[in-house]
Scaffold this motif. Structure first.
Motif, PDB file in Angstrom:
ATOM      1  N   THR A 106     -38.813  66.053 -19.023  1.00  0.00           N
ATOM      2  CA  THR A 106     -39.967  65.544 -18.295  1.00  0.00           C
ATOM      3  C   THR A 106     -41.275  66.179 -18.736  1.00  0.00           C
ATOM      4  O   THR A 106     -42.347  65.752 -18.310  1.00  0.00           O
ATOM      5  CB  THR A 106     -39.814  65.832 -16.788  1.00  0.00           C
ATOM      6  OG1 THR A 106     -39.726  67.251 -16.614  1.00  0.00           O
ATOM      7  CG2 THR A 106     -38.573  65.175 -16.206  1.00  0.00           C
ATOM      8  N   ASN A 107     -41.183  67.227 -19.570  1.00  0.00           N
ATOM      9  CA  ASN A 107     -42.361  68.025 -19.940  1.00  0.00           C
ATOM     10  C   ASN A 107     -42.885  68.867 -18.771  1.00  0.00           C
ATOM     11  O   ASN A 107     -43.954  69.461 -18.891  1.00  0.00           O
ATOM     12  CB  ASN A 107     -43.502  67.161 -20.489  1.00  0.00           C
ATOM     13  CG  ASN A 107     -43.459  67.132 -22.007  1.00  0.00           C
ATOM     14  OD1 ASN A 107     -42.660  67.853 -22.618  1.00  0.00           O
ATOM     15  ND2 ASN A 107     -44.296  66.323 -22.615  1.00  0.00           N
ATOM     16  N   ILE A 108     -42.179  68.851 -17.631  1.00  0.00           N
ATOM     17  CA  ILE A 108     -42.520  69.801 -16.567  1.00  0.00           C
ATOM     18  C   ILE A 108     -41.658  71.022 -16.817  1.00  0.00           C
ATOM     19  O   ILE A 108     -40.433  70.956 -16.677  1.00  0.00           O
ATOM     20  CB  ILE A 108     -42.225  69.214 -15.159  1.00  0.00           C
ATOM     21  CG1 ILE A 108     -43.104  67.997 -14.905  1.00  0.00           C
ATOM     22  CG2 ILE A 108     -42.444  70.280 -14.078  1.00  0.00           C
ATOM     23  CD1 ILE A 108     -42.830  67.300 -13.575  1.00  0.00           C
ATOM     24  N   ARG A 109     -42.279  72.103 -17.225  1.00  0.00           N
ATOM     25  CA  ARG A 109     -41.491  73.274 -17.625  1.00  0.00           C
ATOM     26  C   ARG A 109     -41.530  74.343 -16.550  1.00  0.00           C
ATOM     27  O   ARG A 109     -42.597  74.705 -16.067  1.00  0.00           O
ATOM     28  CB  ARG A 109     -42.019  73.814 -18.954  1.00  0.00           C
ATOM     29  CG  ARG A 109     -41.834  72.789 -20.067  1.00  0.00           C
ATOM     30  CD  ARG A 109     -42.255  73.322 -21.395  1.00  0.00           C
ATOM     31  NE  ARG A 109     -41.462  74.479 -21.794  1.00  0.00           N
ATOM     32  CZ  ARG A 109     -41.711  75.172 -22.895  1.00  0.00           C
ATOM     33  NH1 ARG A 109     -42.721  74.853 -23.667  1.00  0.00           N
ATOM     34  NH2 ARG A 109     -40.951  76.204 -23.207  1.00  0.00           N
ATOM     35  N   ASP A 110     -40.347  74.825 -16.175  1.00  0.00           N
ATOM     36  CA  ASP A 110     -40.284  75.925 -15.207  1.00  0.00           C
ATOM     37  C   ASP A 110     -40.119  77.242 -15.975  1.00  0.00           C
ATOM     38  O   ASP A 110     -40.229  77.273 -17.203  1.00  0.00           O
ATOM     39  CB  ASP A 110     -39.186  75.683 -14.176  1.00  0.00           C
ATOM     40  CG  ASP A 110     -37.799  75.674 -14.800  1.00  0.00           C
ATOM     41  OD1 ASP A 110     -37.655  76.041 -15.990  1.00  0.00           O
ATOM     42  OD2 ASP A 110     -36.851  75.306 -14.086  1.00  0.00           O
ATOM     43  N   LEU A 111     -39.847  78.320 -15.260  1.00  0.00           N
ATOM     44  CA  LEU A 111     -39.793  79.635 -15.908  1.00  0.00           C
ATOM     45  C   LEU A 111     -38.414  79.963 -16.476  1.00  0.00           C
ATOM     46  O   LEU A 111     -38.271  80.934 -17.203  1.00  0.00           O
ATOM     47  CB  LEU A 111     -40.201  80.728 -14.906  1.00  0.00           C
ATOM     48  CG  LEU A 111     -41.644  80.659 -14.386  1.00  0.00           C
ATOM     49  CD1 LEU A 111     -41.873  81.730 -13.314  1.00  0.00           C
ATOM     50  CD2 LEU A 111     -42.636  80.844 -15.524  1.00  0.00           C
ATOM     51  N   VAL A 112     -37.400  79.186 -16.137  1.00  0.00           N
ATOM     52  CA  VAL A 112     -36.045  79.561 -16.567  1.00  0.00           C
ATOM     53  C   VAL A 112     -35.449  78.612 -17.608  1.00  0.00           C
ATOM     54  O   VAL A 112     -34.641  79.034 -18.429  1.00  0.00           O
ATOM     55  CB  VAL A 112     -35.073  79.679 -15.361  1.00  0.00           C
ATOM     56  CG1 VAL A 112     -35.453  80.868 -14.506  1.00  0.00           C
ATOM     57  CG2 VAL A 112     -35.042  78.400 -14.531  1.00  0.00           C
ATOM     58  N   ALA A 119     -33.330  76.287 -19.853  1.00  0.00           N
ATOM     59  CA  ALA A 119     -31.888  76.106 -20.064  1.00  0.00           C
ATOM     60  C   ALA A 119     -31.074  77.353 -19.718  1.00  0.00           C
ATOM     61  O   ALA A 119     -29.863  77.361 -19.855  1.00  0.00           O
ATOM     62  CB  ALA A 119     -31.646  75.717 -21.521  1.00  0.00           C
ATOM     63  N   ARG A 120     -31.772  78.408 -19.267  1.00  0.00           N
ATOM     64  CA  ARG A 120     -31.026  79.635 -18.960  1.00  0.00           C
ATOM     65  C   ARG A 120     -30.367  79.578 -17.590  1.00  0.00           C
ATOM     66  O   ARG A 120     -29.525  80.406 -17.281  1.00  0.00           O
ATOM     67  CB  ARG A 120     -31.946  80.845 -19.106  1.00  0.00           C
ATOM     68  CG  ARG A 120     -32.345  81.018 -20.583  1.00  0.00           C
ATOM     69  CD  ARG A 120     -33.424  82.022 -20.780  1.00  0.00           C
ATOM     70  NE  ARG A 120     -34.639  81.656 -20.061  1.00  0.00           N
ATOM     71  CZ  ARG A 120     -35.799  82.262 -20.237  1.00  0.00           C
ATOM     72  NH1 ARG A 120     -35.907  83.253 -21.099  1.00  0.00           N
ATOM     73  NH2 ARG A 120     -36.851  81.892 -19.554  1.00  0.00           N
ATOM     74  N   SER A 141     -37.523  68.807  -3.743  1.00  0.00           N
ATOM     75  CA  SER A 141     -36.818  69.672  -4.664  1.00  0.00           C
ATOM     76  C   SER A 141     -36.474  70.976  -3.964  1.00  0.00           C
ATOM     77  O   SER A 141     -37.260  71.537  -3.211  1.00  0.00           O
ATOM     78  CB  SER A 141     -37.681  69.910  -5.900  1.00  0.00           C
ATOM     79  OG  SER A 141     -37.727  71.260  -6.186  1.00  0.00           O
TER      80      SER A 141
END
Lengths: 253, 111
Positions: free
Chosen positions: A127-133, A135-136, A246
């Motif tokens: 989505t191009n909304i990137r969180d801090l984690v 794929a981790r 969410s």
């Protein structure tokens, strides 16, 4: 007014079938699916020709999975649709088969769940909304975080959560279709290896392949096809919901 | 107040992107849950290696964020701990430039 399945024409489960769940093998999805569907037809005591619609729940096999399986039962031209709904794909396929019968569109509908392991990424990661984690945080860590929160909130110990895996493996040992066929002790579950948080390997579901099929029918079809009424199970509810907000935004201090 | 910013519209009320405005977050909050990850495959081999710990932190500004914690294990960590954000060096990009990543650390008692 809004209706539920219970308010509509009664729907009955008249046949079920499975292909054993197992580690990934050379078995094609066609064999997995056909094994389950043929067993369900046998269980119901009906021919494939009586099936009027089909929904196939799958996540990772590919586009348009239904017909490559079902054509080998005699292509009858019925409507087919694929249901991809992540972990809920099979149960969502079941819901749609039920709605087909409840609404009167079909008298007999088939729901299939079939999958094989493959690398496919979730749309939420594109989505191009990137969180801090990123794929981790994989599913087992998502659930480890929820387990940690639950244990803290309700005073539950890791041993009590691990007891769920003991119960599940005990059930699996009695189920010839289960991927894990061995009963395990609490000590074996707790011994690890650790995967994420308090979750150990035996508390995480194995990756594998398999299939399940369910045939649902109306009361009219049960009569017309001479299906054993005493074995038909009425569907009272089949519901799908999604989060209203969410999970990560739910907390307000 | 959301994090990360919902660029396509508001998850609460459906407000359009042009009705949303950026706001600064203080980067402090309370630890809501945590999990130490023991099994992790990083295909590039350059990323974070297990064990590392992920925390869900409810920020004083409202949103709850999941972040990597500075300490690799959960030793001494308790739900309810006060946490603050820190920038941590996290390797280099393809051009050899230093990358920093926002992680969270437990506040010392004096803070």
């Amino acid at each position: 007014m809004k209706k539920t399945i219970r308010d509509m024409r009664p729907v009955y489960v008249v046949g079920i079938g499975l292909h054993k769940y197992q580690h990934m093998s050379d078995t094609t999805f066609v064999t997995l699916g056909l094994t389950a569907v043929r067993e369900a037809l046998r269980d119901a005591g009906i021919e494939y020709g009586a099936v009027e619609s089909a929904y196939t729940g799958t996540g990772l096999i590919g586009l348009a999975v239904s017909r490559p399986i079902l054509r080998h039962l005699g292509a009858s031209g019925i409507p087919m649709a694929q249901v991809e709904n992540a972990s809920a794909s099979g149960s969502t396929a079941f819901r749609h088969a039920c709605l087909d019968v409840a609404s009167g569109v079909s008298d007999v509908s088939l729901a299939i769940g079939v999958d094989k392991p493959a690398m496919l990424s979730a749309a939420a990661g594109k989505t191009n909304i990137r969180d801090l984690v990123g794929a981790r945080v994989v599913p087992f860590t998502h659930f480890a975080l929820l387990a940690n929160e639950y244990m803290n909130r309700y005073g539950v110990k890791p041993e009590q959560v691990a007891a769920v895996a003991v119960k599940n493996n005990r059930n699996g040992a009695r189920n010839p279709y289960a991927q894990r066929q061995k009963a395990v002790t609490l000590e074996e579950v707790m011994a690890g290896p650790s995967i994420s948080g308090s979750l150990t390997r035996l508390q995480c579901c194995p990756v594998g392949e398999g299939a399940a099929a369910v045939i649902v029918a109306s009361a009219d079809a049960i009569t017309k096809l001479g299906i054993d009424r005493s074995r038909a199970v009425k569907v009272i509810a089949s519901v799908t919901r999604t989060a209203r907000l969410s999970r990560r935004q739910e907390f307000r201090c | 107040v959301f994090f990360p910013p919902p660029a396509y519209g508001c998850e609460f009320c459906g407000a359009l992107p042009d009705q949303l405005e950026p706001t600064a977050l203080a980067g402090v909050g309370k630890l809501h849950s945590f999990a130490t990850v023991h099994l992790h495959q990083d295909r590039s081999g350059k990323g974070l290696q297990a064990p590392f710990t992920v925390g869900l932190i409810v920020l004083d500004d409202g949103p709850a964020v999941r972040a990597i914690l500075t300490a690799p294990t959960d030793e001494g960590l308790r739900i309810g701990d006060r946490m603050h954000s820190v920038l941590v060096p996290a390797g280099a990009n393809d051009e050899g430039k230093q990358i920093v990543e926002l992680r969270f650390a437990k506040m010392e008692a004096a803070q």
